[in-house]
Design a protein around this motif. Structure first.
Motif, short mmCIF file in Angstrom:
data_model
loop_
_atom_site.label_atom_id
_atom_site.label_comp_id
_atom_site.label_asym_id
_atom_site.label_seq_id
_atom_site.Cartn_x
_atom_site.Cartn_y
_atom_site.Cartn_z
N ARG A 88 -4.58 -47.36 -26.08
CA ARG A 88 -4.98 -46.28 -26.77
C ARG A 88 -6.40 -45.76 -26.23
N GLN A 90 -8.91 -37.71 -49.97
CA GLN A 90 -7.67 -37.74 -49.52
C GLN A 90 -6.64 -38.24 -50.74
N ASP A 143 0.26 -45.53 -43.54
CA ASP A 143 -0.57 -46.39 -42.81
C ASP A 143 -1.67 -45.45 -42.11
N ARG A 148 -1.54 -38.42 -32.85
CA ARG A 148 -1.16 -38.90 -31.20
C ARG A 148 0.04 -38.09 -30.90
N VAL A 164 -10.67 -37.54 -32.49
CA VAL A 164 -10.16 -38.98 -32.34
C VAL A 164 -10.95 -39.79 -31.26
N PHE A 177 -3.60 -43.16 -44.24
CA PHE A 177 -3.74 -42.19 -45.27
C PHE A 177 -3.67 -42.81 -46.66
N THR A 180 -0.56 -41.61 -39.99
CA THR A 180 -0.98 -40.24 -39.63
C THR A 180 -1.75 -40.33 -38.28
N GLY A 181 -1.93 -41.58 -37.81
CA GLY A 181 -2.60 -41.88 -36.52
C GLY A 181 -1.48 -41.42 -35.45
#
Ligand code: AMP
Length: 223
Positions: free
Chosen positions: A165, A97, A89, A38, A55, A91, A33-34
């Motif tokens: 990042r 959730q 990865d 992005r 974020v 979530f 989800t990251g």
């Protein structure tokens, strides 16, 4: 039956690195989800601009919003003939959730196989993330201390530039760890109660972490 795994752990626990290592062996699709967030930010859209603000403060994106993005991505990936499972990865990241994921999986006729929790201390994740670099094109992750690229600042696989990042700054990392403790760690007990949880000590060099995860996954895949 597909092998559908969740990797759980604080930011910097090594979820992405371990996923990269085991994906190929089991022909699994990585769903992050990251990465979805992005990509939206990089598109420069209005939504992307809103997401960047959240974020970069180390906060979490709204549950419904991220669930919608995940559903669209998982649907596309699970519809492919070659689909044989996923590594998720990032979530779920909050208790609400978890049932959202169950509902998404129900819609695409999939079931969760297991949850792997990579335990990591705040000290080790701050150290790791401040030396993390990612390929700007294929998203492969390097670490200048423990997993350097062959040529400084360049991806081994496609020669693209490595970037750091925006949310890997020390003060944001510490905040993200605290967010994990507060919002995400209740999921450990949630999945433990469901009998789906496997855990290992991730405060070790990447190669050792990968081999610990591989041992667990080999056992899961046999059953
Ligand atoms: P990651 O690459 O998994 O560390 O995600 C980067 C950032 O994206 C996180 O710090 C959150 O702000 C946001 N994010 C990723 N996944 C989720 C999620 N499941 N729920 C809420 N926010 C998320």
């Amino acid at each position: 039956m597909a092998l559908n795994l969740i990797f759980l752990g604080p930011p910097g626990a090594g979820k992405g690195t371990v996923a990269q290592a085991v994906m190929e062996k089991y022909k699994l699709t990585q769903v992050s989800t990251g990465d979805l967030i992005r990509a939206e930010i990089a598109s420069g859209s209005k939504l992307g601009k809103e997401l960047a603000e959240i974020v970069n403060k180390g906060h979490l994106v709204n549950d419904d919003q991220i669930a919608q993005m995940l559903e669209a991505d998982l649907k596309t990936k699970a519809a492919k003939a070659s689909f044989s499972g996923f590594i998720l990865d990032g979530f779920p990241r909050t208790l609400p959730q978890a049932p959202m994921l169950e509902s998404i999986l129900g819609k695409i006729n999939q079931k969760l196989t297991a949850v792997i929790y990579i335990e990591s201390s705040k000290e080790s994740v701050v150290k790791r993330l401040s030396s993390r670099w990612t390929c700007s094109v294929c998203k492969k992750v390097y670490n200048t201390v423990s997993l350097p690229s062959k040529k400084l600042g360049v991806c081994d696989d496609d020669g693209a530039k490595l970037i750091q990042r925006d949310d890997d700054k020390p003060e944001t990392i510490a905040k993200r760890y605290d967010t994990f403790l507060e919002k995400t760690s209740p999921l450990i007990e949630y999945y433990n109660k469901k009998g789906l949880l496997h855990r290992y000590d991730g405060n070790v060099p990447p190669a050792e972490s990968v081999s610990a995860a591989e041992k667990i996954i080999a056992k899961i895949a046999k059953n």
